[in-house]
Design an enzyme around this catalytic site. Structure first.
Site, short mmCIF file in Angstrom:
data_model
loop_
_atom_site.label_atom_id
_atom_site.label_comp_id
_atom_site.label_asym_id
_atom_site.label_seq_id
_atom_site.Cartn_x
_atom_site.Cartn_y
_atom_site.Cartn_z
N SER A 29 33.77 31.48 54.62
CA SER A 29 34.61 30.67 55.51
C SER A 29 33.98 30.57 56.91
O SER A 29 33.22 31.44 57.33
CB SER A 29 36.01 31.29 55.64
N1 SAH Z 1 36.89 35.38 51.90
C1 SAH Z 1 35.60 34.84 51.51
C2 SAH Z 1 35.56 33.33 51.38
C3 SAH Z 1 36.45 32.83 50.34
S1 SAH Z 1 35.99 31.37 49.49
C4 SAH Z 1 34.51 35.28 52.44
O1 SAH Z 1 34.79 35.97 53.44
O2 SAH Z 1 33.34 34.97 52.16
C5 SAH Z 1 37.27 31.49 48.25
C6 SAH Z 1 36.98 32.50 47.17
O3 SAH Z 1 38.15 32.57 46.34
C7 SAH Z 1 35.83 32.10 46.25
O4 SAH Z 1 34.91 33.13 46.16
C8 SAH Z 1 36.52 31.85 44.91
O5 SAH Z 1 35.72 32.17 43.79
C9 SAH Z 1 37.74 32.75 45.01
N2 SAH Z 1 38.86 32.39 44.13
C10 SAH Z 1 39.26 31.15 43.73
N3 SAH Z 1 40.34 31.23 42.93
C11 SAH Z 1 40.64 32.57 42.82
C12 SAH Z 1 41.63 33.30 42.11
N4 SAH Z 1 42.56 32.68 41.35
N5 SAH Z 1 41.64 34.65 42.23
C13 SAH Z 1 40.71 35.30 42.99
N6 SAH Z 1 39.73 34.66 43.68
C14 SAH Z 1 39.69 33.30 43.59
#
Ligand code: SAH
Length: 221
Positions: free
Chosen positions: A69
């Site tokens: 992010s």
């Molecule tokens: N917090 C992260 C960025 C998040 S991007 C950082 O600091 O880098 C969003 C993330 O959510 C992705 O890695 C994606 O694979 C994950 N994601 C998407 N759907 C999800 C779900 N149902 N359960 C857990 N993770 C999920």
């Protein structure tokens, strides 16, 4: 040094200081959040060929079609979460692990869930070198972590189409959940405060853009 052997030089520290100044200008006020951004080396979460992008205020691809992010978004969500030391915080969407490290740097005990196996494995192997209290889980964020509930705080870092009941149930009374809500191009940042067993207060905090929180019924935590 981290497993990928990246040093944290004065140049990196200087770039972080500038990023913190920028976040202040953009309206981030919580000194604890700014201090965490100042302390956690964001370049540790990048492949070495992309290091020069680490301290720009931008989201960046981290593989598996996902992104780390934007620093402003990380700071904004963390500020809304009002994290205090020793709190138990559940993060949905581990991704690179950067947000989890920011929370842990503020003294939280962090549980974080990732649904993409490759990303989970990569981040899980990086996290121990960060020396924080973070427990990574491979699974479906819609289900949360009932075995480790309740949590003081829950943070969703992907675009949620709705608020999963299971997560509300895992939030302590008085607890706060921050979630970008919306299925399409733009999400509205929501802060929910669970004021009683049955009552949740909802606030809206502007528009953001996240990768989708994927529904995957096949996976179990
Ligand atoms: N917090 C992260 C960025 C998040 S991007 C950082 O600091 O880098 C969003 C993330 O959510 C992705 O890695 C994606 O694979 C994950 N994601 C998407 N759907 C999800 C779900 N149902 N359960 C857990 N993770 C999920």
């Amino acid at each position: 040094m981290t497993p990928n052997q990246l040093p944290d030089t004065y140049r990196h520290k200087g770039l972080r200081r500038k990023l913190v100044d920028l976040l202040r200008i953009k309206g981030i006020r919580d000194e604890n959040v700014l201090q965490a951004i100042d302390k956690v080396p964001r370049h540790y979460f990048f492949d070495s060929s992309f290091l020069e992008f680490a301290y720009e205020d931008k989201a960046f691809p981290i593989g598996s079609g996902q992104t780390i992010s934007q620093p402003y978004t990380v700071a904004f969500q963390t500020e809304l979460l009002e994290v205090k030391p020793t709190m138990r915080v559940l993060e949905i969407g581990t991704g690179s692990g950067y947000q989890a490290c920011i929370l842990a740097n503020m003294g939280a005990k962090v549980y974080t869930i990732e649904r993409q196996k490759l990303l989970f494995e990569k981040t899980k192997s990086l996290l121990p070198s960060m020396n924080f209290r973070i427990r990574p889980f491979y699974g479906d964020g819609y289900k949360g972590l009932p075995a480790h509930a309740p949590f003081d705080r829950i943070l969703i870092t992907a675009a949620a189409p709705y608020i999963p009941d299971a997560l509300i149930a895992q939030l302590k009374i008085g607890g706060i959940m921050v979630v970008p809500l919306g299925e399409f191009d733009v999400q509205i940042m929501h802060r929910l405060i669970r004021v009683s067993e049955t009552e949740v207060l909802t606030e809206k905090h502007g528009s953001f853009r996240f990768v989708p929180m994927l529904i995957d019924r096949a996976k179990d935590v």
